[in-house]
Design a protein around this motif. Structure first.
Motif, PDB file in Angstrom:
ATOM      1  N   UNK A  95       0.813  -1.207   0.000  1.00 52.97           N
ATOM      2  CA  UNK A  95       0.000   0.000   0.000  1.00 52.97           C
ATOM      3  C   UNK A  95       0.856   1.271   0.000  1.00 52.97           C
ATOM      4  N   UNK A  96       1.866   1.316   0.848  1.00 48.34           N
ATOM      5  CA  UNK A  96       2.686   2.528   0.961  1.00 48.34           C
ATOM      6  C   UNK A  96       3.803   2.596  -0.082  1.00 48.34           C
ATOM      7  N   UNK A  97       4.084   1.496  -0.755  1.00 54.39           N
ATOM      8  CA  UNK A  97       5.112   1.499  -1.788  1.00 54.39           C
ATOM      9  C   UNK A  97       6.508   1.633  -1.237  1.00 54.39           C
ATOM     10  N   UNK A  98       6.743   1.074  -0.059  1.00 50.29           N
ATOM     11  CA  UNK A  98       8.069   1.138   0.572  1.00 50.29           C
ATOM     12  C   UNK A  98       8.240  -0.085   1.463  1.00 50.29           C
ATOM     13  N   UNK A  99       9.475  -0.326   1.892  1.00 48.21           N
ATOM     14  CA  UNK A  99       9.753  -1.486   2.735  1.00 48.21           C
ATOM     15  C   UNK A  99      10.018  -1.055   4.172  1.00 48.21           C
ATOM     16  N   UNK A 156      -5.849  -0.914  -6.533  1.00 47.44           N
ATOM     17  CA  UNK A 156      -6.215  -1.302  -7.895  1.00 47.44           C
ATOM     18  C   UNK A 156      -4.934  -1.600  -8.650  1.00 47.44           C
ATOM     19  N   UNK A 157      -4.864  -2.786  -9.242  1.00 45.67           N
ATOM     20  CA  UNK A 157      -3.708  -3.178 -10.040  1.00 45.67           C
ATOM     21  C   UNK A 157      -4.119  -3.315 -11.489  1.00 45.67           C
ATOM     22  N   UNK A 214      -4.571   3.838  -5.282  1.00 44.76           N
ATOM     23  CA  UNK A 214      -4.687   3.488  -3.872  1.00 44.76           C
ATOM     24  C   UNK A 214      -5.788   4.340  -3.261  1.00 44.76           C
ATOM     25  N   UNK A 215      -6.617   3.717  -2.424  1.00 45.97           N
ATOM     26  CA  UNK A 215      -7.649   4.472  -1.728  1.00 45.97           C
ATOM     27  C   UNK A 215      -7.086   5.093  -0.467  1.00 45.97           C
ATOM     28  N   UNK A 216      -7.905   5.882   0.200  1.00 44.30           N
ATOM     29  CA  UNK A 216      -7.496   6.507   1.457  1.00 44.30           C
ATOM     30  C   UNK A 216      -7.749   5.559   2.615  1.00 44.30           C
ATOM     31  N   UNK A 217      -6.873   5.600   3.612  1.00 43.25           N
ATOM     32  CA  UNK A 217      -7.104   4.845   4.841  1.00 43.25           C
ATOM     33  C   UNK A 217      -7.866   5.737   5.805  1.00 43.25           C
ATOM     34  N   UNK A 218      -8.997   5.237   6.271  1.00 40.06           N
ATOM     35  CA  UNK A 218      -9.762   5.980   7.263  1.00 40.06           C
ATOM     36  C   UNK A 218      -9.603   5.295   8.608  1.00 40.06           C
ATOM     37  N   UNK A 219      -9.080   6.047   9.569  1.00 38.46           N
ATOM     38  CA  UNK A 219      -8.848   5.504  10.902  1.00 38.46           C
ATOM     39  C   UNK A 219      -9.986   5.917  11.819  1.00 38.46           C
ATOM     40  N   UNK A 220     -10.702   4.922  12.352  1.00 35.89           N
ATOM     41  CA  UNK A 220     -11.770   5.257  13.288  1.00 35.89           C
ATOM     42  C   UNK A 220     -11.933   4.145  14.320  1.00 35.89           C
ATOM     43  N   UNK A 221     -12.878   4.305  15.200  1.00 33.71           N
ATOM     44  CA  UNK A 221     -13.014   3.449  16.369  1.00 33.71           C
ATOM     45  C   UNK A 221     -13.662   2.106  16.069  1.00 33.71           C
ATOM     46  N   UNK A 222     -14.559   2.053  15.070  1.00 35.27           N
ATOM     47  CA  UNK A 222     -15.369   0.851  14.883  1.00 35.27           C
ATOM     48  C   UNK A 222     -15.065   0.063  13.614  1.00 35.27           C
ATOM     49  N   UNK A 223     -14.306   0.629  12.691  1.00 34.52           N
ATOM     50  CA  UNK A 223     -14.007  -0.051  11.434  1.00 34.52           C
ATOM     51  C   UNK A 223     -12.522  -0.396  11.360  1.00 34.52           C
TER      52      UNK A 223
END
Length: 200
Positions: free
Chosen positions: A103-107, A178-179, A162-171
Motif C-alpha cells: 500500500x505505501x510502496x516502501x519497505x 487497484x492493479x 490506492x484508496x485513502x485509509x480511514x482511521x476510526x473506532x469501529x471499522x
C-alpha cells in the motif's frame, strides 16, 4: 440449451497472492503458476495478502474499440481495437508486512540505535519517497465454490490506484488497491478452472 440453476456460481472463498514480476529472459525469478495448484497453499514464490473486505475482488477485463465508418453505410462497417486492459481491485483489511508495504510502496526497515555498535531497537519505519519507484508485481487471485475452483494469473502488473485509509473506532483499517495488468509476451492474464463449462 435449457436454463440450469446449477451453473450459477458464487465466490464464497478466495485468496490473493503477490510476488515480484518475472523478468523476460532472466532466470531464477518468479515462476508463474500454470494451473490451479494447491488450494490450501500459496503458489511457490508468492505471498498471501490475507483477508479482503466483504466486497471481495473485482476483475475488470476491458477492450476499447473505435468504429470504422464508410461512405456507403450509416452504421459502422467494423470496429478496430484501440486498447485493452485488465484491472484487479480489492480492499485488504489484514494489517501485515506484505499489505502495508504494498500500500505505501516502501519497505519496513528497523530503526537502529546510535551506540558505537548499532543494534535493533524493535521499532520499524517506512520511508516514503518523494520520487517513488513503481514496482512490477505478479498477482494470483483464487476463488472457489466448494470443489469448483478458479484461478486468475496476472504475470505482470502495477498498482495504478490506492484508496485513502480511514482511521476510526469501529471499522478496521482498509488498504484499497487497484492493479493494472501489463503486457507479457502478448498476454494480459490467464484464467484456469476445473469447472464443467467447456467442451473437452
Amino acid at each position: 440449451m435449457a436454463n440450469d440453476p446449477k451453473k450459477i456460481r458464487f465466490a464464497p472463498n478466495g485468496a490473493l497472492y503477490i510476488a515480484p514480476a518475472p523478468v523476460e529472459g532472466a532466470s531464477g525469478g518468479t515462476s508463474v503458476p500454470t494451473g490451479l495448484g494447491d488450494p490450501n497453499a500459496a503458489p511457490d514464490g508468492y505471498k498471501a495478502l490475507g483477508y479482503a473486505d466483504e466486497s471481495g475482488v473485482t476483475l475488470t477485463p476491458a477492450i476499447e474499440t473505435q468504429p470504422v465508418n464508410a461512405w456507403q453505410s450509416a452504421v459502422p462497417v467494423l470496429y478496430s481495437v484501440t486498447g485493452a486492459s485488465f484491472s484487479i481491485k480489492a480492499t485488504l483489511i489484514e494489517t501485515n508486512e506484505v499489505t502495508t508495504e504494498l500500500f505505501f510502496g516502501a519497505q519496513w526497515v528497523e530503526v537502529m540505535s546510535e551506540d558505537p555498535t548499532p543494534v535493533g531497537t524493535g521499532v520499524f519505519k517506512l520511508d516514503l519517497s518523494s520520487t517513488p519507484d513503481l514496482k512490477e508485481l505478479s498477482l494470483v487471485v483464487d476463488w472457489n465454490q466448494g470443489g469448483i475452483r478458479y484461478r486468475c494469473v496476472i504475470t505482470r502488473a502495477m498498482i495504478s490506484d490506492r484508496g485513502a485509509i480511514q482511521l476510526n473506532r469501529t471499522e478496521p483499517g482498509k488498504f484499497e488497491l487497484t492493479l493494472e495488468a501489463l503486457d507479457f509476451k502478448g498476454n494480459l492474464g490467464t484464467v484456469y478452472t476445473n469447472d464443467d463449462i467447456a467442451a473437452a
